[in-house]
Design an enzyme around this catalytic site. Structure first.
Site, short mmCIF file in Angstrom:
data_model
loop_
_atom_site.label_atom_id
_atom_site.label_comp_id
_atom_site.label_asym_id
_atom_site.label_seq_id
_atom_site.Cartn_x
_atom_site.Cartn_y
_atom_site.Cartn_z
N ASP A 46 0.65 -1.66 -0.29
CA ASP A 46 -0.20 -0.48 0.04
C ASP A 46 0.84 1.12 0.48
OD1 ASP A 46 -2.85 0.98 0.49
OD2 ASP A 46 -1.33 2.33 2.18
N LYS A 76 -2.50 6.03 -3.85
CA LYS A 76 -4.04 7.42 -3.67
C LYS A 76 -2.89 8.72 -4.32
CE LYS A 76 -3.84 5.51 0.68
NZ LYS A 76 -1.77 4.60 1.18
N HIS A 109 -7.17 10.14 -1.53
CA HIS A 109 -6.27 9.93 -0.28
C HIS A 109 -6.87 9.84 0.69
CE1 HIS A 109 -2.33 9.56 1.77
NE2 HIS A 109 -2.55 9.13 2.66
#
Ligand code: A2P
Length: 285
Positions: A46, A76, A109
């Protein structure tokens, strides 16, 4: 073994049930943690534009020795980007920085720019613009899945009621003592997988006596108890660590928390003090 298990997203894409968080890791450290985590069996990493490690992530993935289609990488879209044009440009920049032909998952995000995170304005229009750019990149095959992060029910409804493609993921702060059950329920009803960031409360859970006692009963660490708790709620935990042994132990969670203990954990008092991390808006809420 949990590292080999997946959840299915609403579009049929498989996402590994545990991912490695990489907030605060950049430069060589970022390259190193991807390498170590892949060796430990992780296949889900991630990242985010804001972490400033996309270049390193892409490089490390390409050099990992594992086929590209066996690794799931998320990034993101920066929280501050709330216009269509900027979002289009920024998605392409992420692809370019990572040097990858596609990104597995890209998510907004935050519904609000970080410096306005605690204010009431919800940026509905701006989020629809950013979402449109994600939808188009998804349709063009640049992104295999799209989603959001830190979205509350109102923010999700705004997208769902106005979009062409529904979000597949919502990544939120969720851990023992701070689990937003209503958002999770809403996501389940809408076939949105919920990812839990900071599943061990950014470390704040580790010193809690009641959790130490419960973990000892199962012969596991508090971190393992906390990660397992997320999995039993159907969430996808994203524990962060730079340490190889912790990477391994955080994924060794093939045990079962009893229903009774799950109830205790679900109803546990909220941790008020995240220590150092309290200065970040997501922990200040
Ligand atoms: P470190 O990188 O030194 O392991 P969260 O993912 O909930 O935000 O928590 C991240 C923090 O918890 C990091 O500071 C990380 O530090 C620490 N951490 C992660 N896994 C473990 C573990 N198994 N035991 C102790 N600390 C951990």
């Amino acid at each position: 073994m949990i590292l080999q298990e997946t959840y299915s997203l609403s579009n049929g894409v498989e996402i590994p049930k545990i991912g490695l968080g990489t907030w605060f890791s950049n430069g060589d450290e970022a390259i190193n943690i991807v390498k170590k985590s892949v060796e430990a069996g992780y296949r889900h990493i991630d990242s985010a534009q804001a972490y400033q490690n996309e270049k390193e992530m892409g490089e490390a993935i390409k050099n990992s020795g594992v086929a590209r289609d066996e690794i799931f990488i998320t990034t993101k879209l920066a929280a501050e980007i709330k216009s269509y044009d900027e979002a289009v440009k920024s998605i392409d920049e992420s692809l370019e920085k990572m040097g990858l032909e596609y990104i597995d998952l890209m998510i907004i995000h935050s519904p609000k720019p970080w410096q306005n995170f605690l204010e009431d304005e919800r940026y509905f229009e701006g989020n629809l613009e950013a979402w449109k750019a994600l939808e188009e990149a998804y349709e063009a095959g640049k992104l295999k899945a799209i989603g959001v992060s830190n979205f509350e029910i109102e923010d999700l409804k705004n997208i769902i009621d106005n979009c062409k493609i529904k979000p597949m993921v919502n990544q939120i702060l969720a851990h023992i003592s701070n689990t937003p059950f209503e958002v999770i329920e809403f996501c389940k009803e809408n076939d949105i997988v919920v990812e839990a960031y900071s599943p061990i409360g950014h470390g704040a859970l580790l010193d809690e006596e009641d959790l130490k006692e419960m973990a000892a009963k199962y012969n596991v660490s508090v971190a393992q108890l906390a990660i397992r708790y997320c999995l039993q709620l159907g969430l996808l935990p994203l524990p962060k660590t730079t340490n190889e042994d912790r990477m391994k132990s955080n994924a060794a969670v093939d045990f079962e928390i009893s229903d009774e203990d799950m109830e205790t954990l679900k109803n546990r008092d909220k941790i008020e003090d995240y220590g150092e991390a309290s200065k970040f808006p997501v922990f200040a809420k």
